[in-house]
Scaffold this motif. Structure first.
Motif: not given
Length: 121
Positions: A74-79
């Motif tokens: 989530m922090e890395a913006g990954m799905q």
């Protein structure tokens, strides 16, 4: 030391550049974090690495390792998505590919008739 074959109760799938990677265990999570993670920085990334290492060393919990991995994503913006098992993940990915083919070939959303004819649901 825990068995590296210990698997999560639910598989976590991560998407990077349109490709999905099924992660079934703390050992796979740790390998993914170390070898394929786009940015190996940030507090959540470091927490995920340490949580997976701790679980594999016999400390911490499997749920804690999986949760830390999801928070890092989530922090890395990954799905990411959770699945009951590898079969459920595979079926979902096949259905997505088939639906994308209908969209590309016919310029419309798939219908139940497409699903019946192509064998995906």
């Amino acid at each position: 030391m825990r068995n590296v074959g210990d698997i999560y109760d639910r598989l976590i799938a991560i998407e990077i550049d349109g490709e999905w990677f099924p992660i079934e265990s703390a050992a796979q999570s740790l390998e993914f974090l170390r070898k394929q993670w786009p940015e190996r920085t940030g507090p959540s990334y470091l927490r995920a690495v340490s949580s997976c290492e701790a679980f594999l060393a016999g400390d911490g919990t499997m749920l804690g390792a999986r949760a830390a991995f999801a928070v890092a994503a989530m922090e890395a913006g990954m799905q990411f998505e959770l699945y009951d098992d590898l079969l459920t993940f595979t079926e979902a990915r096949v259905a997505c590919v088939a639906a994308d083919e209908v969209r590309k070939s016919y310029g419309r959303e798939p219908t139940e008739l497409d699903e019946d004819a192509d064998g995906f649901a």
